[in-house]
Motif scaffolding. Structure first.
Motif, PDB file in Angstrom:
ATOM      1  N   LYS A 142       0.857  -1.191   0.000  1.00  0.00           N
ATOM      2  CA  LYS A 142       0.000   0.000   0.000  1.00  0.00           C
ATOM      3  C   LYS A 142       0.885   1.231   0.000  1.00  0.00           C
ATOM      4  N   TYR A 143       0.506   2.192  -0.821  1.00  0.00           N
ATOM      5  CA  TYR A 143       1.272   3.426  -0.940  1.00  0.00           C
ATOM      6  C   TYR A 143       0.460   4.584  -0.385  1.00  0.00           C
ATOM      7  N   THR A 144       1.173   5.568   0.134  1.00  0.00           N
ATOM      8  CA  THR A 144       0.544   6.770   0.664  1.00  0.00           C
ATOM      9  C   THR A 144       1.009   7.956  -0.174  1.00  0.00           C
ATOM     10  N   LEU A 145       0.056   8.779  -0.576  1.00  0.00           N
ATOM     11  CA  LEU A 145       0.387   9.961  -1.352  1.00  0.00           C
ATOM     12  C   LEU A 145       1.060  10.977  -0.435  1.00  0.00           C
ATOM     13  N   ALA A 146       2.285  11.323  -0.760  1.00  0.00           N
ATOM     14  CA  ALA A 146       3.055  12.276   0.052  1.00  0.00           C
ATOM     15  C   ALA A 146       3.437  13.465  -0.807  1.00  0.00           C
ATOM     16  N   MET A 147       3.693  14.575  -0.144  1.00  0.00           N
ATOM     17  CA  MET A 147       4.076  15.795  -0.867  1.00  0.00           C
ATOM     18  C   MET A 147       5.342  15.589  -1.687  1.00  0.00           C
ATOM     19  N   GLU A 148       6.281  14.787  -1.171  1.00  0.00           N
ATOM     20  CA  GLU A 148       7.530  14.590  -1.896  1.00  0.00           C
ATOM     21  C   GLU A 148       7.319  13.807  -3.190  1.00  0.00           C
ATOM     22  N   ASP A 149       6.200  13.121  -3.325  1.00  0.00           N
ATOM     23  CA  ASP A 149       5.858  12.450  -4.580  1.00  0.00           C
ATOM     24  C   ASP A 149       4.969  13.331  -5.455  1.00  0.00           C
ATOM     25  N   LEU A 150       4.120  14.105  -4.819  1.00  0.00           N
ATOM     26  CA  LEU A 150       3.170  14.939  -5.552  1.00  0.00           C
ATOM     27  C   LEU A 150       3.851  16.135  -6.220  1.00  0.00           C
ATOM     28  N   VAL A 151       4.825  16.735  -5.556  1.00  0.00           N
ATOM     29  CA  VAL A 151       5.488  17.934  -6.103  1.00  0.00           C
ATOM     30  C   VAL A 151       6.155  17.646  -7.450  1.00  0.00           C
ATOM     31  N   PRO A 152       6.958  16.557  -7.595  1.00  0.00           N
ATOM     32  CA  PRO A 152       7.543  16.303  -8.928  1.00  0.00           C
ATOM     33  C   PRO A 152       6.493  15.945  -9.988  1.00  0.00           C
ATOM     34  N   ALA A 153       5.413  15.259  -9.563  1.00  0.00           N
ATOM     35  CA  ALA A 153       4.359  14.914 -10.525  1.00  0.00           C
ATOM     36  C   ALA A 153       3.678  16.176 -11.036  1.00  0.00           C
ATOM     37  N   ALA A 155       5.063  19.134 -11.099  1.00  0.00           N
ATOM     38  CA  ALA A 155       6.067  19.860 -11.889  1.00  0.00           C
ATOM     39  C   ALA A 155       6.125  19.317 -13.316  1.00  0.00           C
ATOM     40  N   ASP A 156       5.907  18.007 -13.472  1.00  0.00           N
ATOM     41  CA  ASP A 156       5.888  17.417 -14.819  1.00  0.00           C
ATOM     42  C   ASP A 156       4.746  17.979 -15.659  1.00  0.00           C
ATOM     43  N   HIS A 157       3.684  18.438 -15.001  1.00  0.00           N
ATOM     44  CA  HIS A 157       2.519  18.993 -15.697  1.00  0.00           C
ATOM     45  C   HIS A 157       2.515  20.522 -15.690  1.00  0.00           C
ATOM     46  N   GLY A 158       3.623  21.129 -15.264  1.00  0.00           N
ATOM     47  CA  GLY A 158       3.751  22.582 -15.330  1.00  0.00           C
ATOM     48  C   GLY A 158       3.167  23.334 -14.152  1.00  0.00           C
ATOM     49  N   ILE A 159       2.940  22.650 -13.032  1.00  0.00           N
ATOM     50  CA  ILE A 159       2.387  23.305 -11.843  1.00  0.00           C
ATOM     51  C   ILE A 159       3.475  23.348 -10.782  1.00  0.00           C
ATOM     52  N   THR A 160       3.778  24.534 -10.299  1.00  0.00           N
ATOM     53  CA  THR A 160       4.777  24.700  -9.258  1.00  0.00           C
ATOM     54  C   THR A 160       4.076  24.722  -7.909  1.00  0.00           C
ATOM     55  N   MET A 161       4.547  23.855  -7.011  1.00  0.00           N
ATOM     56  CA  MET A 161       3.938  23.774  -5.686  1.00  0.00           C
ATOM     57  C   MET A 161       5.045  23.789  -4.646  1.00  0.00           C
ATOM     58  N   ARG A 162       4.852  24.602  -3.620  1.00  0.00           N
ATOM     59  CA  ARG A 162       5.823  24.694  -2.540  1.00  0.00           C
ATOM     60  C   ARG A 162       5.102  24.547  -1.217  1.00  0.00           C
ATOM     61  N   LYS A 163       5.815  23.951  -0.242  1.00  0.00           N
ATOM     62  CA  LYS A 163       5.239  23.838   1.088  1.00  0.00           C
ATOM     63  C   LYS A 163       5.307  25.191   1.778  1.00  0.00           C
ATOM     64  N   PRO A 164       4.276  25.536   2.522  1.00  0.00           N
ATOM     65  CA  PRO A 164       4.367  26.763   3.321  1.00  0.00           C
ATOM     66  C   PRO A 164       5.454  26.606   4.391  1.00  0.00           C
ATOM     67  N   GLN A 165       6.030  27.707   4.841  1.00  0.00           N
ATOM     68  CA  GLN A 165       7.156  27.669   5.778  1.00  0.00           C
ATOM     69  C   GLN A 165       6.792  27.006   7.098  1.00  0.00           C
ATOM     70  N   TYR A 166       5.564  27.158   7.545  1.00  0.00           N
ATOM     71  CA  TYR A 166       5.229  26.607   8.849  1.00  0.00           C
ATOM     72  C   TYR A 166       5.068  25.099   8.829  1.00  0.00           C
ATOM     73  N   PHE A 167       5.103  24.438   7.666  1.00  0.00           N
ATOM     74  CA  PHE A 167       5.080  22.986   7.599  1.00  0.00           C
ATOM     75  C   PHE A 167       6.486  22.406   7.479  1.00  0.00           C
ATOM     76  N   VAL A 168       7.478  23.221   7.247  1.00  0.00           N
ATOM     77  CA  VAL A 168       8.843  22.744   7.040  1.00  0.00           C
ATOM     78  C   VAL A 168       9.444  22.306   8.284  1.00  0.00           C
TER      79      VAL A 168
END
Length: 168
Positions: A142-153, A155-168
């Motif tokens: 079973k896989y879990t959707l994580a931000m580290e997988d979603l961000v490159p996906a 980016a492949d479709h031309g959408i830039t996504m960044r984590k807000p600073q308070y989640f870092v």
């Protein structure tokens, strides 16, 4: 015949010839008019034929979409279209946009899954050891959707996504 705005001096003979031509044209017009009136009484059912193969394909696609229910409801799509500035939209177009949005989201989710699989495989191989949990059948994992997988996906479709600073 004179064009608009031109003065033309006609002799009496030319005037009589012009008048007889006009009478003949009027009689022909009346004959054609009465013939077309009788044609109107005979109605023939003619099926609309698309102008090209692309139009035929589009009509077939729109016909198939009427039977398909997309994951994204038409009401949600219509609301989003109206908030974007569309005043009235044909229901077939709303359905087409719903299906397109569903495909776009599915492509991003599939790309994120592929990134996740690649990442987990690389982590397992780099660690050098595997536990009994890792020896499971890959289909049972079973896989879990994580931000580290979603961000490159994204980016492949031309959408830039960044984590807000308070989640870092």
């Amino acid at each position: 015949m004179a064009s608009d705005g031109e003065d033309l001096a006609l002799t009496s003979t030319e005037s009589e010839v012009s008048a007889s031509e006009t009478d003949t044209e009027t009689k022909d017009f009346d004959t054609n008019l009465s013939a077309s009136e009788t044609d109107e009484e005979e109605t023939v059912e003619v099926e609309a034929v698309p102008a090209s193969a692309e139009d035929a394909d589009m009509e077939e696609l729109l016909g198939q979409l009427e039977d398909y229910t997309p994951t994204m409801p038409d009401a949600l799509t219509l609301r989003l279209l109206r908030s974007a500035g569309f005043s009235s939209v044909e229901p077939r177009i709303v359905r087409l946009i719903s299906v397109s949005a569903q495909k776009f989201i599915a492509d991003i989710a599939n790309d994120a899954l592929q990134h996740c699989k690649t990442r987990t495989t690389n982590i397992q191989h780099s660690s050098g050891h595997s536990s009994s949990k890792d020896k499971k059948n890959p289909k049972d994992r079973k896989y879990t959707l994580a931000m580290e997988d979603l961000v490159p996906a994204l980016a492949d479709h031309g959408i830039t996504m960044r984590k807000p600073q308070y989640f870092v």
